[in-house]
Write an enzyme that holds these catalytic residues in place. Structure first.
Site, PDB file in Angstrom:
ATOM      1  N   ASP A 160       5.647  -4.198   9.613  1.00  0.00           N
ATOM      2  CA  ASP A 160       5.643  -5.006  10.894  1.00  0.00           C
ATOM      3  C   ASP A 160       5.964  -5.922  10.881  1.00  0.00           C
ATOM      4  OD1 ASP A 160       4.751  -1.680  11.606  1.00  0.00           O
ATOM      5  OD2 ASP A 160       3.521  -2.572  12.831  1.00  0.00           O
ATOM      6  N   GLU A 387      -6.905   1.611   5.905  1.00  0.00           N
ATOM      7  CA  GLU A 387      -5.576   1.751   6.207  1.00  0.00           C
ATOM      8  C   GLU A 387      -4.270   1.067   5.397  1.00  0.00           C
ATOM      9  OE1 GLU A 387      -4.601   0.305  10.180  1.00  0.00           O
ATOM     10  OE2 GLU A 387      -2.547  -0.163   9.527  1.00  0.00           O
TER      11      GLU A 387
HETATM   12  C1  GLC Z   1       1.651   0.223  11.476  1.00  0.00           C
HETATM   13  C2  GLC Z   1       2.208  -0.048  10.017  1.00  0.00           C
HETATM   14  C3  GLC Z   1       3.188   1.676  10.244  1.00  0.00           C
HETATM   15  C4  GLC Z   1       2.865   2.678  10.301  1.00  0.00           C
HETATM   16  C5  GLC Z   1       1.636   2.202  11.393  1.00  0.00           C
HETATM   17  C6  GLC Z   1       0.625   4.141  12.200  1.00  0.00           C
HETATM   18  O1  GLC Z   1       2.341   0.241  13.003  1.00  0.00           O
HETATM   19  O2  GLC Z   1       3.084  -1.178  10.147  1.00  0.00           O
HETATM   20  O3  GLC Z   1       4.152   1.182   8.996  1.00  0.00           O
HETATM   21  O4  GLC Z   1       3.583   3.995  10.918  1.00  0.00           O
HETATM   22  O5  GLC Z   1       1.047   1.320  11.856  1.00  0.00           O
HETATM   23  O6  GLC Z   1       0.472   3.604  10.702  1.00  0.00           O
END
Ligand code: GLC
Length: 417
Positions: A160, A387
């Site tokens: 992101d 995460e």
């Molecule tokens: C965030 C991450 C993305 C992922 C999402 C859900 O937005 O950057 O890669 O898919 O979270 O885990």
């Protein structure tokens, strides 16, 4: 210890299971995410292959008629996430977002069926659906026929707030954005998340695309943000090749041929993104036609595809040169913009490690693969199933009890680099 990791990983996948799809983690991400789900299926295959196939099937039930597979499926109402369905305004029977994510489905399906061949007949309809998605990428995200596809929103890359987007983001305005309240910073430390300025630009793009009625064949040209991400293209190339192999095995010759052709065009074009100075690939800003001087993990990920052997070897050396205790940092620690705790601007993500390690192994870089696998399991032992992680200290960051982290641990434990 290994047994305990194994049991905890399975428990996390089960806790986050909502029946036919799995949420990335409770609270922060209460819906189905595209590439999370496909990679989650790889974890589920170790204890319930049937359920693993359902994970991918559910995602594809929400494929748009044009072929796009959305990045989020809003199966249930939940106000804990922003931007929710009303901001996207995509008018789908079950609401979805209007952008996509890295197309790992073809790779995941092949790997799942390699270990569960009895599911092949049930999986056959997915071959055409995944091919339609690959075709859609080339038709709508590569209108000039360069062989490489562009993302039109940073969220599509899955990375992101990578440093890669800072420069192209200057072309995205922030004025006129409807006032909103972020929810992510209520679940996680704001210092570990994207900035407010970045969020305004994310939402500006969503509102721009919504104003065009989500006609996906018009969005690329209308977007001030068009970036060719080498990692994203590497994943697409690998998925095309894996799907082609699978299709050949199942006697689907036309599907195999189409995917192989797309992969070959992609591989030939990818070379132009190689940077000798950085020892890795770089993103291309399609508006300015210049390479973006930002050595991120997006430029290491192409090793997931069959790139030239000398590039794979250079990428292995580049990762070594990061010098971080835990690998793989999402941005080179020596480069401007590195931040060891801020999301995709430095932290380690296990899914990226997994794809890079897999690619290294295929490229014959087995020691490099092994080093990534060991570093990944060390992180889990030291800091649990977070995460993402600080590459310098190993501290777990962001959401906890994270689904795809657990799925990757099952993969690493079973198939160590
Ligand atoms: C965030 C991450 C993305 C992922 C999402 C859900 O937005 O950057 O890669 O898919 O979270 O885990």
């Amino acid at each position: 210890m290994t047994d305990a990791l194994h049991t905890t990983a399975i428990n996390i996948l089960k806790t986050n299971d909502r029946g036919s799809y799995t949420v990335p983690t409770e609270g922060l991400y209460p819906f189905q995410w595209n590439w999370d789900s496909c990679l989650t299926a790889l974890g589920q295959r170790h204890f319930d292959p049937d359920r693993a196939l359902t994970e991918i099937e559910t995602l594809f039930q929400h494929q748009w008629p044009c072929g796009m597979v959305p990045h989020i499926v809003f199966h249930e109402q939940d106000d804990g996430y922003f931007p929710g369905p009303e901001v996207w305004g995509c008018r789908r029977p079950i609401p979805t977002s209007g952008i996509t994510q890295p197309p790992v489905a073809g790779f995941a399906l092949r790997r799942l069926l390699d270990s569960a061949p009895d599911l092949r007949d049930r999986a056959r309809p997915l071959l055409e659906k995944i091919t339609a998605w690959h075709r859609w990428f080339h038709a709508t995200r590569d209108p000039q026929g360069t062989g490489l596809v562009a993302i039109i929103h940073p969220w599509e890359s899955g990375r992101d707030n990578a440093v890669d987007w800072d420069l192209p983001f200057e072309r995205v305005p922030t004025d006129g954005v409807t006032p909103y309240t972020r929810r992510d910073t209520q679940h996680a430390d704001p210092a570990h998340r994207p900035t407010q300025d970045q969020y305004d630009r994310y939402i500006w793009l969503v509102e721009r695309f919504r104003s065009l009625g989500w006609q996906t064949d018009r969005l690329h040209d209308a977007s001030p943000f068009q970036v060719v991400d080498p990692g994203f293209n590497g994943i697409l190339i690998r998925a095309c090749l894996d799907l082609a192999d699978l299709a050949e095995d199942l006697g689907e010759i036309a599907i195999a041929g189409e995917n192989r052709m797309l992969a070959q065009r992609g591989l030939a074009a990818l070379t132009a993104l190689w940077s000798d100075a950085h020892g890795q690939y770089l993103c291309l800003d399609r508006h300015s036609q210049t390479l973006i001087d930002s050595p991120s993990s997006g430029g290491l990920l192409p090793v997931f595809a069959p790139i030239p052997a000398e590039h794979a070897a250079r990428i292995a050396a580049t990762i070594d040169a990061h010098g971080t205790r835990y690998r793989v940092a999402s941005h080179a620690p020596q480069a401007p913009g590195f931040d060891s705790v801020r999301y995709w601007r430095g932290p380690v993500w296990l899914v990226v490690n997994y794809m890079i390690a897999d690619g290294m192994r295929h490229a014959g870089q087995t020691e490099a693969a092994q080093r990534i696998t060991s570093a990944s399991l060390d992180l889990i032992r030291d800091s649990g199933f977070a995460e993402y992680y600080d590459p310098l200290t190993g501290t777990g960051l962001g959401g906890k009890q994270f689904t795809w982290t657990a799925a990757m641990v099952l993969e690493f434990l079973t198939d160590p680099g």
